[in-house]
Write a protein that holds these residues in place. Structure first.
Motif, mmCIF file in Angstrom:
data_model
loop_
_atom_site.group_PDB
_atom_site.id
_atom_site.type_symbol
_atom_site.label_atom_id
_atom_site.label_comp_id
_atom_site.label_asym_id
_atom_site.label_seq_id
_atom_site.Cartn_x
_atom_site.Cartn_y
_atom_site.Cartn_z
ATOM 1 N N SER A 131 0.605 -1.025 0.586
ATOM 2 C CA SER A 131 -0.192 0.358 -0.302
ATOM 3 C C SER A 131 0.437 1.514 0.048
ATOM 4 O O SER A 131 1.903 1.264 -0.168
ATOM 5 N N ALA A 132 0.618 2.217 -0.661
ATOM 6 C CA ALA A 132 1.017 3.827 -0.305
ATOM 7 C C ALA A 132 1.963 3.891 1.290
ATOM 8 O O ALA A 132 2.842 4.207 1.477
ATOM 9 N N GLY A 133 0.961 3.417 2.321
ATOM 10 C CA GLY A 133 1.867 3.300 2.733
ATOM 11 C C GLY A 133 2.253 2.607 4.014
ATOM 12 O O GLY A 133 3.738 3.512 4.421
ATOM 13 N N MET A 134 2.693 1.746 3.603
ATOM 14 C CA MET A 134 3.511 0.717 3.587
ATOM 15 C C MET A 134 4.455 1.162 2.746
ATOM 16 O O MET A 134 5.440 0.693 3.224
ATOM 17 N N LYS A 135 5.127 1.401 1.879
ATOM 18 C CA LYS A 135 5.880 2.060 0.445
ATOM 19 C C LYS A 135 6.491 3.336 1.229
ATOM 20 O O LYS A 135 7.562 3.000 1.136
ATOM 21 N N GLN A 136 6.242 3.735 2.043
ATOM 22 C CA GLN A 136 6.337 4.951 2.671
ATOM 23 C C GLN A 136 7.019 4.334 4.319
ATOM 24 O O GLN A 136 8.030 5.052 4.253
#
Length: 232
Positions: A131-136
């Motif tokens: 997810s975008a959060g996990m990528k960050q």
């Protein structure tokens, strides 16, 4: 810690940064604010020597970051400046292992940093499936695996949901307290900056137009949003 002196970046006839000067002390959390195109990302890149400059200096721990001596301090600097600066087809674990090999030996092990950023449950998943959060979180883990004394982050809350934003803010505050890490970040998210910063630098058209500590902002009687609107 960091001295930026008359830093100028020129592309053709356009000044992306013009005569920017400031100092950052150990342990500060400095938020660089400004509208799109103000020069925020270019400033981060110039600080670490990744951007060709036309004039001025960026000096970290006595080393000019645009000279070969910069190699002496690179292992103490973590940066997440480029979006998705990892290998998308590799897992989070494999991306961290590659970064570890770059350093030779890191102050955190891969498993330690996975747990610290709560990535252990997705550690074997390809980065492009996160997810975008996990990528960050992965970008931050890659930047922090060697316990840097200086951490530079470009828009760490961009496209991240509230739960991951809260997690990132809490973890950055904890890491700073425990390891005395100096943090310099850019952001458009003023509410998130408000909760975290100790000092604000405000850029407009490549020039530094405001430099305020949190105490100075509060003493002025205006909000961070009002300061931003007045100067940016």
């Amino acid at each position: 810690m960091l001295t930026v002196d008359s830093l100028t970046v020129r592309k053709g006839e356009i000044d992306i940064l013009l005569d920017v000067s400031f100092r950052v002390n150990p342990g500060e959390t400095v938020c660089i604010l400004g509208r799109n195109g103000a020069g925020k990302t270019t400033l981060l890149r110039a600080i670490v020597g990744a951007e060709l400059t036309s004039a001025g200096q960026s000096v970290i721990q006595g080393c000019d970051m645009h000279q070969p001596e910069r190699q002496k301090v690179l292992s103490d600097i973590g940066a997440a400046i480029y979006p998705n600066s990892f290998y998308a087809y590799l897992s989070a674990f494999e991306n961290l292992r590659l970064t570890q090999r770059y350093y030779g030996v890191t102050r955190f092990s891969v498993n330690e940093i996975l747990h610290l950023f709560e990535l252990h449950e997705v550690g074997k998943r390809p980065a492009n499936q996160l997810s975008a959060g996990m990528k960050q979180r992965l970008l931050l883990a890659l930047a922090f695996i060697n316990k840097p004394m200086l951490l530079l982050l470009d828009e760490p809350f961009n496209a991240v949901d509230r739960d991951n934003t809260r997690f990132i803010l809490r973890l950055l505050a904890e890491l700073q307290r425990e390891y005395q890490t100096t943090v310099i970040l850019t952001s458009h998210s003023l509410p998130d900056v408000e909760a975290f910063y100790s000092r604000i630098l405000l850029l407009k058209a490549g020039q530094l137009v405001a430099d305020r500590t949190k105490d100075e902002v509060r003493a002025s009687g205006i909000s961070l949003t009002e300061l931003y609107d007045d100067y940016a």
